[in-house]
Design a protein around this motif. Sequence first.
Motif, mmCIF file in Angstrom:
data_model
loop_
_atom_site.group_PDB
_atom_site.id
_atom_site.type_symbol
_atom_site.label_atom_id
_atom_site.label_comp_id
_atom_site.label_asym_id
_atom_site.label_seq_id
_atom_site.Cartn_x
_atom_site.Cartn_y
_atom_site.Cartn_z
ATOM 1 N N ARG A 26 -9.504 -15.465 -11.084
ATOM 2 C CA ARG A 26 -10.512 -16.373 -10.543
ATOM 3 C C ARG A 26 -10.324 -17.810 -11.040
ATOM 4 N N ALA A 27 -9.977 -17.982 -12.293
ATOM 5 C CA ALA A 27 -9.880 -19.315 -12.883
ATOM 6 C C ALA A 27 -8.782 -20.162 -12.252
ATOM 7 N N VAL A 28 -7.761 -19.554 -11.696
ATOM 8 C CA VAL A 28 -6.652 -20.309 -11.133
ATOM 9 C C VAL A 28 -6.634 -20.262 -9.605
ATOM 10 N N ALA A 29 -7.652 -19.674 -8.999
ATOM 11 C CA ALA A 29 -7.696 -19.546 -7.544
ATOM 12 C C ALA A 29 -7.908 -20.912 -6.889
ATOM 13 N N PRO A 30 -7.198 -21.170 -5.782
ATOM 14 C CA PRO A 30 -7.394 -22.427 -5.058
ATOM 15 C C PRO A 30 -8.648 -22.382 -4.184
ATOM 16 N N GLU A 31 -9.149 -23.539 -3.855
ATOM 17 C CA GLU A 31 -10.304 -23.663 -2.970
ATOM 18 C C GLU A 31 -9.864 -23.331 -1.540
ATOM 19 N N LEU A 32 -10.660 -22.546 -0.833
ATOM 20 C CA LEU A 32 -10.357 -22.188 0.550
ATOM 21 C C LEU A 32 -10.505 -23.417 1.443
ATOM 22 N N SER A 33 -9.518 -23.653 2.272
ATOM 23 C CA SER A 33 -9.549 -24.762 3.224
ATOM 24 C C SER A 33 -10.057 -24.262 4.573
ATOM 25 N N GLU A 34 -10.819 -25.080 5.260
ATOM 26 C CA GLU A 34 -11.293 -24.715 6.591
ATOM 27 C C GLU A 34 -10.135 -24.558 7.575
ATOM 28 N N SER A 35 -8.972 -25.118 7.248
ATOM 29 C CA SER A 35 -7.806 -25.003 8.128
ATOM 30 C C SER A 35 -6.992 -23.739 7.861
ATOM 31 N N ASP A 36 -7.340 -22.982 6.834
ATOM 32 C CA ASP A 36 -6.676 -21.716 6.531
ATOM 33 C C ASP A 36 -6.849 -20.786 7.745
ATOM 34 N N PRO A 37 -5.792 -20.083 8.170
ATOM 35 C CA PRO A 37 -5.886 -19.228 9.356
ATOM 36 C C PRO A 37 -6.998 -18.169 9.270
ATOM 37 N N THR A 38 -7.189 -17.554 8.112
ATOM 38 C CA THR A 38 -8.259 -16.563 7.971
ATOM 39 C C THR A 38 -9.622 -17.241 8.037
ATOM 40 N N ALA A 39 -9.730 -18.409 7.427
ATOM 41 C CA ALA A 39 -10.982 -19.165 7.470
ATOM 42 C C ALA A 39 -11.325 -19.539 8.913
ATOM 43 N N GLN A 40 -10.334 -19.972 9.663
ATOM 44 C CA GLN A 40 -10.568 -20.322 11.060
ATOM 45 C C GLN A 40 -10.971 -19.104 11.877
ATOM 46 N N ALA A 41 -10.328 -17.968 11.629
ATOM 47 C CA ALA A 41 -10.635 -16.747 12.373
ATOM 48 C C ALA A 41 -12.074 -16.289 12.138
ATOM 49 N N LEU A 42 -12.591 -16.560 10.934
ATOM 50 C CA LEU A 42 -13.953 -16.142 10.602
ATOM 51 C C LEU A 42 -14.956 -17.286 10.666
ATOM 52 N N GLY A 43 -14.536 -18.437 11.166
ATOM 53 C CA GLY A 43 -15.447 -19.566 11.340
ATOM 54 C C GLY A 43 -15.961 -20.151 10.041
ATOM 55 N N TYR A 44 -15.186 -20.069 8.959
ATOM 56 C CA TYR A 44 -15.627 -20.581 7.665
ATOM 57 C C TYR A 44 -15.860 -22.094 7.707
ATOM 58 N N LYS A 45 -16.973 -22.487 7.174
ATOM 59 C CA LYS A 45 -17.304 -23.898 6.962
ATOM 60 C C LYS A 45 -17.725 -24.045 5.510
ATOM 61 N N SER A 46 -17.194 -25.061 4.841
ATOM 62 C CA SER A 46 -17.529 -25.271 3.435
ATOM 63 C C SER A 46 -18.973 -25.727 3.254
ATOM 64 N N ASP A 47 -19.598 -26.186 4.325
ATOM 65 C CA ASP A 47 -21.014 -26.540 4.319
ATOM 66 C C ASP A 47 -21.663 -25.799 5.486
ATOM 67 N N GLY A 48 -22.494 -24.817 5.169
ATOM 68 C CA GLY A 48 -23.133 -23.994 6.193
ATOM 69 C C GLY A 48 -23.946 -24.770 7.206
ATOM 70 N N ALA A 49 -24.321 -25.999 6.885
ATOM 71 C CA ALA A 49 -25.072 -26.820 7.834
ATOM 72 C C ALA A 49 -24.200 -27.284 9.003
ATOM 73 N N ASN A 50 -22.874 -27.154 8.862
ATOM 74 C CA ASN A 50 -21.960 -27.614 9.908
ATOM 75 C C ASN A 50 -21.457 -26.491 10.813
ATOM 76 N N VAL A 51 -22.095 -25.334 10.773
ATOM 77 C CA VAL A 51 -21.671 -24.200 11.595
ATOM 78 C C VAL A 51 -22.044 -24.458 13.050
ATOM 79 N N ASP A 52 -21.113 -24.171 13.944
ATOM 80 C CA ASP A 52 -21.344 -24.287 15.388
ATOM 81 C C ASP A 52 -22.175 -23.084 15.829
ATOM 82 N N THR A 53 -23.491 -23.272 15.953
ATOM 83 C CA THR A 53 -24.381 -22.155 16.273
ATOM 84 C C THR A 53 -24.214 -21.673 17.708
#
Length: 103
Positions: A26-53
């Motif tokens: 955990r201590a060396v894990a990188p921050e997930l990017s919104e451009s990561d393919p898995t993040a895009q597939a699951l609609g990840y947003k680093s700020d939940g207020a920016n989710v396309d409802t």
Amino acid sequence: MQTSRRYFLIVAASLASTAVLQTGARAVAPELSESDPTAQALGYKSDGANVDTAKYPKHQAGQVCSNCQFYQGKAGDTSGACTVFSGKLVSARGWCSAYMKKP
């Protein structure tokens, strides 16, 4: 049965990444990017207020990573590991379509 398949993949990833987290990665894990393919597939947003409802109608105000059952961070952390995104840290204020409220 796409929902069941998605749930299976989430649980499988959860089990795999739990083993990684227990080894202290955990201590060396990188921050997930919104451009990561898995993040895009699951609609990840680093700020939940920016989710396309319109695209994710199940998203509701107040749903954020910090109160999701897959989030591994501690209360007050700005980011933490997520069993869905193995080996990456997610924002505590983030959101993705795999969100499941903590029991």
